[in-house]
Write an enzyme that holds these catalytic residues in place. Structure first.
Site, PDB file in Angstrom:
ATOM      1  N   ARG A  59      45.170  -6.912 -62.432  1.00 20.89           N
ATOM      2  CA  ARG A  59      45.574  -6.792 -61.034  1.00 20.89           C
ATOM      3  C   ARG A  59      44.387  -6.706 -60.079  1.00 20.89           C
ATOM      4  O   ARG A  59      44.316  -7.426 -59.089  1.00 20.89           O
ATOM      5  CB  ARG A  59      46.462  -5.541 -60.844  1.00 20.89           C
ATOM      6  CG  ARG A  59      47.938  -5.781 -61.033  1.00 20.89           C
ATOM      7  CD  ARG A  59      48.636  -4.507 -61.448  1.00 20.89           C
ATOM      8  NE  ARG A  59      48.041  -4.025 -62.693  1.00 20.89           N
ATOM      9  CZ  ARG A  59      48.355  -4.506 -63.886  1.00 20.89           C
ATOM     10  NH1 ARG A  59      49.257  -5.427 -63.993  1.00 20.89           N
ATOM     11  NH2 ARG A  59      47.762  -4.065 -64.975  1.00 20.89           N
ATOM     12  N   THR A  60      43.449  -5.802 -60.382  1.00 19.03           N
ATOM     13  CA  THR A  60      42.336  -5.576 -59.447  1.00 19.03           C
ATOM     14  C   THR A  60      41.475  -6.821 -59.307  1.00 19.03           C
ATOM     15  O   THR A  60      41.128  -7.230 -58.197  1.00 19.03           O
ATOM     16  CB  THR A  60      41.471  -4.386 -59.919  1.00 19.03           C
ATOM     17  OG1 THR A  60      42.301  -3.216 -60.000  1.00 19.03           O
ATOM     18  CG2 THR A  60      40.331  -4.116 -58.956  1.00 19.03           C
ATOM     19  N   LYS A  87      23.476  -9.194 -75.150  1.00 21.37           N
ATOM     20  CA  LYS A  87      22.168  -9.360 -75.789  1.00 21.37           C
ATOM     21  C   LYS A  87      21.221  -8.209 -75.457  1.00 21.37           C
ATOM     22  O   LYS A  87      20.055  -8.219 -75.847  1.00 21.37           O
ATOM     23  CB  LYS A  87      21.535 -10.686 -75.335  1.00 21.37           C
ATOM     24  CG  LYS A  87      22.386 -11.915 -75.630  1.00 21.37           C
ATOM     25  CD  LYS A  87      21.746 -13.165 -75.031  1.00 21.37           C
ATOM     26  CE  LYS A  87      22.626 -14.386 -75.223  1.00 21.37           C
ATOM     27  NZ  LYS A  87      22.061 -15.595 -74.592  1.00 21.37           N
ATOM     28  N   ARG A 109      33.255  -3.384 -61.382  1.00 23.26           N
ATOM     29  CA  ARG A 109      33.957  -2.377 -62.185  1.00 23.26           C
ATOM     30  C   ARG A 109      33.087  -2.076 -63.396  1.00 23.26           C
ATOM     31  O   ARG A 109      32.573  -2.980 -64.056  1.00 23.26           O
ATOM     32  CB  ARG A 109      35.321  -2.889 -62.644  1.00 23.26           C
ATOM     33  CG  ARG A 109      35.971  -1.979 -63.682  1.00 23.26           C
ATOM     34  CD  ARG A 109      37.425  -2.296 -63.927  1.00 23.26           C
ATOM     35  NE  ARG A 109      38.232  -1.857 -62.797  1.00 23.26           N
ATOM     36  CZ  ARG A 109      39.572  -1.846 -62.812  1.00 23.26           C
ATOM     37  NH1 ARG A 109      40.230  -2.249 -63.874  1.00 23.26           N
ATOM     38  NH2 ARG A 109      40.240  -1.434 -61.752  1.00 23.26           N
ATOM     39  N   HIS A 137      38.375   4.965 -57.712  1.00 21.90           N
ATOM     40  CA  HIS A 137      38.871   3.591 -57.554  1.00 21.90           C
ATOM     41  C   HIS A 137      39.315   3.480 -56.092  1.00 21.90           C
ATOM     42  O   HIS A 137      40.507   3.517 -55.779  1.00 21.90           O
ATOM     43  CB  HIS A 137      40.040   3.368 -58.506  1.00 21.90           C
ATOM     44  CG  HIS A 137      40.463   1.934 -58.657  1.00 21.90           C
ATOM     45  ND1 HIS A 137      40.003   0.921 -57.814  1.00 21.90           N
ATOM     46  CD2 HIS A 137      41.322   1.326 -59.530  1.00 21.90           C
ATOM     47  CE1 HIS A 137      40.547  -0.227 -58.189  1.00 21.90           C
ATOM     48  NE2 HIS A 137      41.354  -0.004 -59.205  1.00 21.90           N
TER      49      HIS A 137
END
Length: 307
Positions: A59-60, A87, A109, A137
């Site tokens: 969703r975000t 890596k 995020r 958030h």
């Protein structure tokens, strides 16, 4: 006031009530735009935005990407699972390499609380926190409070119960900050093992009985159990959690008033909410999703200095 007080949106704790109100006023305009036949505006035509997600998101991520494209920004999507992070490349090196390609804004995020704050000290681009660990958030809290304002006319004076896994939720903390700045009364409800030890120090009421929380509130924002963040068992089983803290349509019908049901998603149907409750007339869950695009358009537009 025509611009935000901050260069970044790192957390609701860092912004003012005036910032929130400006975002809402701007989102009102963009909500009208996204409901037109032609949903695109040229507001960020010369701006390049990188979506850098170190955690899974549906969703975000989609909401941000759609908001960016509605504003005509150039969009770069980055997924850690397919990158040089695997890596051993550091967060700062990863972002600096992206910025070297002339990116103006970063939506990030990350699983580590504070990661966007660390980045903000080392790079010049605007940063939008799309969720950092169990910390904050901010855009979710903004769209949640915007949805309450839209449904009930105002946030001030409203009683909002946040129900579920408060301990592991970044949505809960951001919502508490946003609701309190806008004058709402906040209660948290959940099993004792899923409530932070000192949550009461944030000025919220604490309730262990979900029915009492529903009887008290005007709005119930229901959170899912964050199993991916739990290293130990905080309750015997999902079935037992559902028995004591799950919300169903019968419970809502037995209340002496009409309350609003919200959920940031994804819903674990049959655990925190039954389908008949999630899809009932009480629910504004899909309105939250729609409002998320308008609110994120407003945040990006204002941070880009277009106001």
């Amino acid at each position: 006031m025509s611009k935000l007080s901050q260069k970044h949106l790192l957390g609701i704790k860092d912004i003012t009530r005036e910032d929130i109100e400006l975002i809402f006023e701007t989102a009102d305009t963009f909500k009208e735009v996204i409901n037109r036949p032609i949903k695109k505006v040229p507001s960020l035509r010369d701006v390049t935005i990188a979506n850098i997600f170190f955690e899974n998101s549906t969703r975000t991520r989609l909401s941000f990407e759609l908001a960016e494209k509605r504003l005509s920004a150039d969009v770069v999507n980055f997924s850690a699972s397919n990158s040089s992070v695997k890596k051993g490349e550091t967060l700062l090196d990863t972002v600096n390499n992206i910025l070297a390609m002339k990116v103006d804004m970063v939506v990030m995020r990350h699983a580590s609380p504070g990661a966007p704050y660390y980045l903000a000290k080392h790079i010049n681009a605007n940063i939008v926190n799309a969720g950092d660990g169990t910390h904050e958030h901010p855009t979710q809290a903004l769209l949640d409070t915007f949805s309450i304002r839209e449904k009930l006319g105002d946030v001030a004076g409203k009683k909002v119960a946040i129900i579920g896994d408060i301990l592991h939720s970044r949505v809960a903390l951001s919502n508490i900050f946003a609701l309190q700045k806008l004058g709402a009364k906040v209660m948290v409800c959940g099993p004792p093992t899923l409530l932070p030890k000192f949550i009461g120090q944030l000025g919220v009421q604490v309730e262990l009985d979900v029915m009492k929380a529903l009887q008290w509130c005007d709005v119930a924002n229901v959170l899912r159990i964050q199993l991916e963040r739990q290293q130990i068992k905080y309750f015997p089983s999902l079935r037992e959690y559902s028995l004591y803290y799950g919300i169903n349509k019968k419970m809502l019908d037995n209340l002496k008033k009409q309350i609003v049901i919200m959920h940031p998603g994804p819903i674990n149907r049959g655990v925190e909410l039954t389908s008949d409750a999630a899809d009932s007339s009480h629910s504004i869950i899909l309105d939250q999703v729609e409002n998320g695009v308008a609110v994120r358009m407003a945040v990006l537009y204002l941070l880009a200095g277009a106001a």
